[in-house]
Design an enzyme around this catalytic site. Structure first.
Site, PDB file in Angstrom:
ATOM      1  N   SER A  85       0.834  -1.218   0.000  1.00 55.73           N
ATOM      2  CA  SER A  85       0.000   0.000   0.000  1.00 55.73           C
ATOM      3  C   SER A  85       0.865   1.263   0.000  1.00 55.73           C
ATOM      4  CB  SER A  85      -0.994   0.000   1.162  1.00 55.73           C
ATOM      5  OG  SER A  85      -0.336   0.097   2.392  1.00 55.73           O
ATOM      6  N   ASN A  86       2.016   1.222   0.663  1.00 54.29           N
ATOM      7  CA  ASN A  86       2.911   2.395   0.612  1.00 54.29           C
ATOM      8  C   ASN A  86       3.481   2.577  -0.793  1.00 54.29           C
ATOM      9  OD1 ASN A  86       3.329   3.776   3.317  1.00 54.29           O
ATOM     10  ND2 ASN A  86       3.499   1.625   3.910  1.00 54.29           N
ATOM     11  N   LEU A 129      10.979  -6.864   3.896  1.00 53.26           N
ATOM     12  CA  LEU A 129      11.286  -7.578   5.133  1.00 53.26           C
ATOM     13  C   LEU A 129      12.688  -8.163   5.228  1.00 53.26           C
ATOM     14  CD1 LEU A 129       7.855  -9.354   5.777  1.00 53.26           C
ATOM     15  CD2 LEU A 129       8.741  -7.257   6.796  1.00 53.26           C
ATOM     16  N   LYS A 130      13.460  -8.069   4.172  1.00 53.12           N
ATOM     17  CA  LYS A 130      14.820  -8.634   4.239  1.00 53.12           C
ATOM     18  C   LYS A 130      15.826  -7.530   4.568  1.00 53.12           C
ATOM     19  CE  LYS A 130      13.842 -12.882   3.160  1.00 53.12           C
ATOM     20  NZ  LYS A 130      12.478 -12.923   3.643  1.00 53.12           N
ATOM     21  N   HIS A 175       9.138   2.984   9.101  1.00 58.51           N
ATOM     22  CA  HIS A 175       8.909   2.079  10.236  1.00 58.51           C
ATOM     23  C   HIS A 175       7.629   2.531  10.941  1.00 58.51           C
ATOM     24  CE1 HIS A 175      10.046  -0.847  13.256  1.00 58.51           C
ATOM     25  NE2 HIS A 175       9.649   0.028  14.167  1.00 58.51           N
ATOM     26  N   ASP A 225      16.815  -0.587  11.643  1.00 58.91           N
ATOM     27  CA  ASP A 225      16.003   0.525  12.165  1.00 58.91           C
ATOM     28  C   ASP A 225      16.805   1.577  12.933  1.00 58.91           C
ATOM     29  OD1 ASP A 225      13.720  -0.743  11.151  1.00 58.91           O
ATOM     30  OD2 ASP A 225      13.363  -1.839  13.002  1.00 58.91           O
ATOM     31  N   GLU A 240       1.346   6.665   7.581  1.00 60.47           N
ATOM     32  CA  GLU A 240       2.475   6.254   6.717  1.00 60.47           C
ATOM     33  C   GLU A 240       2.243   6.726   5.288  1.00 60.47           C
ATOM     34  OE1 GLU A 240       3.999   2.205   6.956  1.00 60.47           O
ATOM     35  OE2 GLU A 240       2.826   1.902   8.762  1.00 60.47           O
TER      36      GLU A 240
HETATM   37  C1  GRF Z   1       4.085  -0.806   6.815  1.00 55.83           C
HETATM   38  O1  GRF Z   1       3.484  -0.746   8.073  1.00 55.83           O
HETATM   39  C2  GRF Z   1       5.531  -0.380   6.899  1.00 55.83           C
HETATM   40  O2  GRF Z   1       5.760   0.590   7.866  1.00 55.83           O
HETATM   41  C3  GRF Z   1       6.219  -1.632   7.301  1.00 55.83           C
HETATM   42  O3  GRF Z   1       5.542  -2.655   6.605  1.00 55.83           O
HETATM   43  C4  GRF Z   1       4.193  -2.238   6.326  1.00 55.83           C
HETATM   44  C5  GRF Z   1       4.025  -2.367   4.849  1.00 55.83           C
HETATM   45  O4  GRF Z   1       2.735  -2.097   4.431  1.00 55.83           O
HETATM   46  N1  GRF Z   1       7.642  -1.530   7.089  1.00 55.83           N
HETATM   47  P1  GRF Z   1       2.410  -2.037   2.893  1.00 55.83           P
HETATM   48  O5  GRF Z   1       2.965  -3.307   2.252  1.00 55.83           O
HETATM   49  O6  GRF Z   1       3.054  -0.811   2.329  1.00 55.83           O
HETATM   50  O7  GRF Z   1       0.921  -2.002   2.820  1.00 55.83           O
END
Ligand code: GRF
Length: 208
Positions: free
Chosen positions: A13-14, A90-91, A109, A150, A179
């Site tokens: 989504s971001n 996630l990596k 984050h 982080d 975010e």
């Molecule tokens: C978000 O909460 C971001 O802060 C974290 O992973 C999530 C990813 O969400 N690192 P999306 O895949 O962008 O919906």
């Protein structure tokens, strides 16, 4: 126009929000490719339907971190990428990539770092820890990536009032809305305003 690569492992989504804001000319960037480690990432479908090249590169297919890094660097080089934007990736970014892209990798984050960060603090785990702590405020941090999880210089933060949230899922939902706003604002700023890293902060208005 800076060329950016977005790295995402999940829903995306971001990533989608950043894509939309680039299209609206709110961020002076060209979204050159999506890199993922997860062939089921939701971000893939969105990228494909918007003609963004997608590369699935899994660290499990490489015998070492540096080799994985080389594979990433090859694509990044091919597309002449100038900034890497991590959006739910996630990596851990291999050290050889961090070295070459020093202070040109952004991450988001879903909490106010340095609290609730570090290894294992991702996704719903972050919000569970925030809820368990009793905190009434959480938030969002956009930071540069260094070799520690982080811990890189902070670019921008925004607090989110979570007093009305009674579950980690509710906190996640509320924080995610912030975010979506903050990541584009931070990206636009870091691409357009001269800045310098002082201590563990990105300070704007001072050229490097
Ligand atoms: C978000 O909460 C971001 O802060 C974290 O992973 C999530 C990813 O969400 N690192 P999306 O895949 O962008 O919906």
């Amino acid at each position: 126009m800076k060329k950016i690569a977005v790295f995402a492992s999940g829903t995306g989504s971001n990533f989608t929000k950043i894509f939309e804001n680039i299209k609206k000319n709110l961020i002076p960037a060209e979204l050159s490719c999506l890199i993922t480690d997860n062939s089921h990432a939701g971000a893939i479908q969105f990228a494909k339907s918007n003609r963004i090249p997608v590369f699935t590169i899994s660290p499990g297919n490489y015998s070492s971190g540096p080799e994985f890094g080389e594979a990433l660097l090859q694509i990044i080089g091919e597309y002449k990428i100038e900034w890497i934007v991590l959006a739910g990736y996630l990596k851990k970014i291999p050290d050889n990539v961090v070295q070459i892209f020093s202070n040109r990798i952004l991450n988001i984050h879903p909490a106010l770092l340095p609290a609730f960060g570090g290894k294992g603090m991702y996704g719903i785990h972050v919000h569970e820890a925030v809820l368990a702590s009793g905190a009434k405020v959480s938030g969002v941090t956009v930071h540069l990536v260094n070799m520690k999880y982080d811990a890189g210089p902070i670019v921008m933060q925004r607090a989110v009032d979570i007093e009305d949230c009674s579950s980690a899922a509710e906190i996640a939902k509320k924080v995610l809305r912030t975010e979506h706003d903050l990541y584009s604002i931070a990206l636009q700023k870091i691409l357009t305003v001269p800045s310098r890293v002082i201590g563990n902060r990105v300070v704007f208005g001072i050229p490097d």
